[in-house]
Design a protein around this motif. Sequence first.
Motif, PDB file in Angstrom:
ATOM      1  N   GLY A   1       0.811  -1.207   0.000  1.00  0.00           N
ATOM      2  CA  GLY A   1       0.000   0.000   0.000  1.00  0.00           C
ATOM      3  C   GLY A   1       0.846   1.259   0.000  1.00  0.00           C
TER       4      GLY A   1
ATOM      5  N   LYS B   1      -0.201   4.667  -1.863  1.00  0.00           N
ATOM      6  CA  LYS B   1      -1.308   4.491  -2.805  1.00  0.00           C
ATOM      7  C   LYS B   1      -2.352   5.580  -2.593  1.00  0.00           C
ATOM      8  CE  LYS B   1      -1.062   0.172  -4.901  1.00  0.00           C
ATOM      9  NZ  LYS B   1      -0.754  -1.148  -4.370  1.00  0.00           N
ATOM     10  N   LYS B   2      -2.931   6.018  -3.685  1.00  0.00           N
ATOM     11  CA  LYS B   2      -3.859   7.127  -3.633  1.00  0.00           C
ATOM     12  C   LYS B   2      -5.077   6.796  -2.759  1.00  0.00           C
ATOM     13  CE  LYS B   2      -6.257  10.429  -6.548  1.00  0.00           C
ATOM     14  NZ  LYS B   2      -7.504  10.201  -5.848  1.00  0.00           N
ATOM     15  N   GLU B   3      -5.539   5.550  -2.835  1.00  0.00           N
ATOM     16  CA  GLU B   3      -6.728   5.167  -2.052  1.00  0.00           C
ATOM     17  C   GLU B   3      -6.512   5.412  -0.558  1.00  0.00           C
ATOM     18  OE1 GLU B   3      -5.690   1.551  -4.187  1.00  0.00           O
ATOM     19  OE2 GLU B   3      -5.318   3.585  -4.928  1.00  0.00           O
ATOM     20  N   LEU B   4      -5.262   5.180  -0.114  1.00  0.00           N
ATOM     21  CA  LEU B   4      -4.988   5.367   1.304  1.00  0.00           C
ATOM     22  C   LEU B   4      -4.960   6.847   1.655  1.00  0.00           C
ATOM     23  CD1 LEU B   4      -2.268   2.641   1.895  1.00  0.00           C
ATOM     24  CD2 LEU B   4      -4.686   2.567   2.504  1.00  0.00           C
TER      25      LEU B   4
ATOM     26  N   ASP C   1      -6.612   9.062   0.185  1.00  0.00           N
ATOM     27  CA  ASP C   1      -7.985   9.545   0.122  1.00  0.00           C
ATOM     28  C   ASP C   1      -8.750   9.343   1.424  1.00  0.00           C
ATOM     29  OD1 ASP C   1      -7.557  10.376  -2.417  1.00  0.00           O
ATOM     30  OD2 ASP C   1      -8.568   8.693  -3.405  1.00  0.00           O
ATOM     31  N   VAL C   2      -8.455   8.248   2.127  1.00  0.00           N
ATOM     32  CA  VAL C   2      -9.156   8.048   3.398  1.00  0.00           C
ATOM     33  C   VAL C   2      -8.419   8.674   4.572  1.00  0.00           C
ATOM     34  CG1 VAL C   2     -10.447   5.978   2.708  1.00  0.00           C
ATOM     35  CG2 VAL C   2      -8.150   5.734   3.686  1.00  0.00           C
TER      36      VAL C   2
END
Lengths: 396, 476
Positions: free
Chosen positions: B128, B144-147, B149-150
């Motif tokens: 990640g 990672k961008k998803e991380l 983002d949250v």
Amino acid sequence: MFTRQNVESLSAAHNEPSWVLERRLLAFDHFEKLELPGEKEEAWRYTNLKALKFSFEPFGPPAPAPAPESVPMPDGVIFTDIHTAMEKYPELLKDRLFAEVDHTGHIFDALHAAFFQGGNFLYVPKGVSIVDPLEVTRSIEDGGASTLPHSVIVAEEGAEVTFIERYKPEAAGLCAAAVEVFAGQASRVNVVTLQDHASGVWHFHRQRALIERGVSYRSFVLCLGARFARHEVETVINGEGASAQMLGLYLAGGGQHFDFRTLQDHVGPHCTSDLLYKGVLKQDANTVYSGLIHVRPTGAETDAYQTNRNLVLSDHARADSKPELEIENNDVRCSHAASVGQIDYEQIFYLESRGIPRDQAERLIVDGFFEEVAHKIEIPAVHDLVVRAIADRFDR
Amino acid sequence: MAIEKLDPVLTENEEVRKLKEGYKYGWHDATSYGEAPQKGLSHDVVDMISDRKKEPDWMRAKRHKALDYFYRRPMPSWGADLSGIDFDDIYYYIKPTNQVKNWEDMPEAIRDTWDKLGIPEAEKNFLGGVSAQYESESVYHSTKKELEDVGVIFADMDTALREHPEIVKEYFGSIIPANDNKFAALNSAVWSGGSFIWVPEGVSVEVPLQAYFRINQENMGQFERTLIICEPGSWVHYVEGCSAPVYSGDSLHSAVVEIIVKEGARCRYTTIQNWSNNVYNLVTKRAVAHKNATMEWIDGNIGSKVTMKYPAVILKGEGSKAEILSVAYASEGMHQDAGAKVTHVAPNTQSTIVSKSISKDGGRAGYRGLVRMEDGATNAKSNVRCDALILDEQSRSDTYPYNEIEEQTGSVGHEATVSKIGDEQLFYLMSRGIDESEAMSLIVRGFIEPITKELPLEYAVELNRLIELQMEGSVG
């Protein structure tokens, strides 16, 4: 007080040969340089000696003449006090006195070696068995006095003997004792220490055994008395095929601090050692167990075990346990275990459901806990003595 | 004496060659560092580091104070032999290059190292986020961008100090104060790099975050500083690996890792330590677990000359748990003084420690641990299991467990065994046509299985492979 002059007059009072005085003075020089060990020293990590003052009188009453001359002994057996032995059997004693426990350790070793008085010399010649245990009793009879007995036990090849040292509760004071054991080939030796001092005693005890080929050796320590007791029990398993059993039981109550330090030093090959120390803690008792199994590079095919179990009956008690292994040979089976816990509630529940009141149920469980060690003593008289002594203390 | 007449360069090569046997990360890059780095430690060095990093004054002050603690404290008198460390012969700070976000932007020599270590590949496949530290600085970092983002923050420590000074200031040194021990003091004075992770409340990071630490320079000192904060109900798995070239001059790696696991959160910290045999690895790692939180240390020590490391958990909140799994492997010239520490402060806390150590070719591996139950840690439970395997007559195993119990309702059990590989086991496998070396290797893999099964697959494979590599040629 513990002065150089007092070393000299002590030695003179016993008409000691010069080689003893020399050793005493060497020890005294060492004593003067040392300080009380502190908690920063690994060997004293859990023990605080700040309350100990060296204001004891070095000349307590002379140790009661312990040699029961009236008991008929097999030919060649010597059982006498250490001072008599210096005079009469120097050829047997000179090379052994302080060979295993000398003055170079901590301050109490040095103190002991400089001021020791009383204690026994026991010599069992080759092939002689003494069936009945030989027992000596020691105590501090005047408050504030000290007793520093030193005993040397020699079992020649194939000999058999049981030596019991009892410390009875009398007055408060300082006790610094040492026992050196030399177990010759294939001998069978039991050394039993029953320590039940009065509550104001500071007790320092060192016992070290050198066991040779094929020896069967057992040490048993019961520790009940004294405000502070330190028992250092060491066995050097030197000869091939020797076996050592090291047993300990303790019941520590209010205001008591017990500190056990054991060593199973495996030098010879094909040897076994088995150690089991169990204790019960009440009120604000403190107990420390630290033990080491050391297997030397020469100790091939060693089987060595070490177990310390503590049962805590009070919320104000503290138990520290530090079982250690240093293994320098790969052909070994070694294990150790330590535990600290309270009485299993399910066991109490079971007994209560059978109509046994709670306090009795607790007592039964404690008795069972001790019995695992006590039954290994295998000498009925000693077993009974131990069980009674524990019961007396428990009910106090 | 024949040896003394030899060209010193030749003897050194011989020594290095010997050290390199069985260690496949022993190469080094010919990297140039712009300006020549300086050896030695002083308050000026501390100022230099702080200047370069443009740090706030409070951090600079902390560093100077820590250096004074370091000077004052004696070397530890217990554990492994540290007399070979020469604090004047170490580089305390080397900045190899600026941090990049793409591997392509990195100087080629350095990128080559990361490729050989397989880091970019692993990043693509299952991580990640990755932080790659080279000497004193993190030279690559990505999340990672998803991380992001949250709201997960995964950064190197220097970046975190710049971008999130309020969080760093609150927690830095709160679990391991500068004066905790001599090497924590040293780290607090000259720290550089390391990871910063902040996981927001309720967020589970489902893929591991990884940091890799690489030493390239001879006589390097690497002092990374890691801080992980798990907000309530969150979960994160952080993995670190490390390696270094083989030199005859010793390097020093002295990290400090602080972790705060808040109510109901869980943190797992996995280390596969594979330093070369000329690195002193002296690390302080400690976590605090709050109410119903879980802290897990998985600590694999396969390399280094000397390791003294005892990952610790303070079970501060009711119902919190600690799990520590430790593998130590020591071969020739190595001393692994590994272990674990758990302090039970609160009621109904639980801890489990499993340690497996293997020693071979004169190596020394051991367990040193502490279980402490403070008064008031009612119904606390702890179980410690230590097994040691000694593979030959030259090697040694030590076990030093400390159990300190002040609580009546607490219960602690400790068990340890030491043995060699059973002749019967070997005989059985060999009677099935497996050669002796492979049979020993199988038994060792089985022995450490309780720990490898807890690792992500890639790391389990790696750990088994490392052990296998070390085992090669172990039967004559």
